[in-house]
Write a protein that holds these residues in place. Sequence first.
Motif, mmCIF file in Angstrom:
data_model
loop_
_atom_site.group_PDB
_atom_site.id
_atom_site.type_symbol
_atom_site.label_atom_id
_atom_site.label_comp_id
_atom_site.label_asym_id
_atom_site.label_seq_id
_atom_site.Cartn_x
_atom_site.Cartn_y
_atom_site.Cartn_z
ATOM 1 N N THR A 118 0.828 -1.211 0.000
ATOM 2 C CA THR A 118 0.000 0.000 0.000
ATOM 3 C C THR A 118 0.861 1.260 0.000
ATOM 4 O O THR A 118 1.814 1.365 0.776
ATOM 5 C CB THR A 118 -0.918 0.006 1.232
ATOM 6 O OG1 THR A 118 -1.838 -1.083 1.139
ATOM 7 C CG2 THR A 118 -1.709 1.302 1.312
ATOM 8 N N ASP A 121 4.707 3.013 -5.391
ATOM 9 C CA ASP A 121 4.530 3.359 -6.799
ATOM 10 C C ASP A 121 5.777 2.874 -7.520
ATOM 11 O O ASP A 121 6.844 3.485 -7.424
ATOM 12 C CB ASP A 121 4.356 4.869 -6.963
ATOM 13 C CG ASP A 121 4.098 5.288 -8.405
ATOM 14 O OD1 ASP A 121 4.140 4.419 -9.303
ATOM 15 O OD2 ASP A 121 3.864 6.501 -8.639
ATOM 16 N N ARG A 150 -4.509 -3.263 0.626
ATOM 17 C CA ARG A 150 -4.641 -2.945 -0.783
ATOM 18 C C ARG A 150 -3.256 -2.769 -1.396
ATOM 19 O O ARG A 150 -2.296 -2.426 -0.702
ATOM 20 C CB ARG A 150 -5.471 -1.673 -0.961
ATOM 21 C CG ARG A 150 -6.948 -1.843 -0.624
ATOM 22 C CD ARG A 150 -7.717 -0.540 -0.822
ATOM 23 N NE ARG A 150 -7.570 -0.016 -2.164
ATOM 24 C CZ ARG A 150 -8.255 -0.456 -3.225
ATOM 25 N NH1 ARG A 150 -9.112 -1.444 -3.090
ATOM 26 N NH2 ARG A 150 -8.063 0.094 -4.408
ATOM 27 N N LEU A 153 0.531 1.217 -6.554
ATOM 28 C CA LEU A 153 0.475 1.296 -8.013
ATOM 29 C C LEU A 153 1.678 0.543 -8.584
ATOM 30 O O LEU A 153 2.832 0.846 -8.239
ATOM 31 C CB LEU A 153 0.503 2.756 -8.464
ATOM 32 C CG LEU A 153 0.567 2.997 -9.979
ATOM 33 C CD1 LEU A 153 -0.624 2.369 -10.685
ATOM 34 C CD2 LEU A 153 0.655 4.491 -10.283
ATOM 35 N N GLY A 175 -3.563 -1.337 -9.457
ATOM 36 C CA GLY A 175 -3.570 -0.579 -8.226
ATOM 37 C C GLY A 175 -4.127 0.823 -8.394
ATOM 38 O O GLY A 175 -4.478 1.255 -9.497
ATOM 39 N N PRO A 176 -4.219 1.581 -7.307
ATOM 40 C CA PRO A 176 -4.759 2.949 -7.356
ATOM 41 C C PRO A 176 -3.992 3.812 -8.351
ATOM 42 O O PRO A 176 -2.763 3.856 -8.335
ATOM 43 C CB PRO A 176 -4.551 3.444 -5.918
ATOM 44 C CG PRO A 176 -4.474 2.212 -5.080
ATOM 45 C CD PRO A 176 -3.825 1.182 -5.937
ATOM 46 N N GLY A 177 -4.711 4.477 -9.236
ATOM 47 C CA GLY A 177 -4.091 5.296 -10.261
ATOM 48 C C GLY A 177 -3.894 4.590 -11.581
ATOM 49 O O GLY A 177 -3.571 5.222 -12.582
ATOM 50 N N ASP A 183 -9.065 -4.187 -12.269
ATOM 51 C CA ASP A 183 -9.507 -5.260 -11.369
ATOM 52 C C ASP A 183 -10.861 -5.824 -11.775
ATOM 53 O O ASP A 183 -11.460 -6.591 -11.033
ATOM 54 C CB ASP A 183 -9.579 -4.723 -9.934
ATOM 55 C CG ASP A 183 -9.557 -5.842 -8.904
ATOM 56 O OD1 ASP A 183 -9.017 -6.919 -9.216
ATOM 57 O OD2 ASP A 183 -10.091 -5.641 -7.797
#
Length: 252
Positions: A118, A121, A150, A153, A175-177, A183
């Motif tokens: 988490t 990046d 989670r 990125l 992942g986020p971004g 997903d």
Amino acid sequence: MTRTGVRADARIVARADGRGGTALPVLDGSGPLAPRRTRGNGVEARVVVVGAMSGPLGGDRFTLNARVEEGARLHLGSAAATLALPGQAPGEARYDVRLDVADGAELHWLPEQLISATGSDLRVTTMAELAAGARLVLREEQVLGRAGERPGLLTTRLTLRVAGRTVLDQQLSCGPGAPGGWDGPAALAGHRTVGQLLVVRPEFAEHPPAPRMLGDHAALMPLPGPAALVTALAPDALRLRRVLEEGRALLG
């Protein structure tokens, strides 16, 4: 670590020793990347990359270069999983792997899993440049988040060139971004691990392996050249490894 992050490089050159074995005239590393020779089997040299520090963290730049010269055989792996973490330095972390395999040479690049924690990046690029008569076994495994968290990125790009021709060039972002839908049912469909097994053998040019499914979430596919690719999804790293090893056994 400074605000600009850590720079680390590792260089490995494998060369036939003239006695049926493989020598390592270059085996250098700096910072977190520490290549160490381990016991081989007489013909093949074995090297393990040891992580001497945590990382890669935000802002870090890691580069690994391995060249296998004509007649040499190299088995290259890592001592433990790579854990991508957030760092104090701004920007993404990068881990670039460059593999160069000559005619009549063979390389196995089999690192342990890459775990995207988490807040991290990380961008990973792997470029494999092979001569027409080279052999390669390459495995990549990505784990999206540690247990109960989670992912960060993670962007990975895998490129294979054989005799100057691009055979494979694929990129995945999770992942986020990451682009929307990463997903969703058309992509990872909720799975936490994804992996690839790439096998290059000159005989595949004339006799490519047949495409087939390996369970519900993995497939073996011949590529337009002397290569084949296994792509797999799994709920955890253990089951992902089992599927990729099944593909490796099928591809010899």
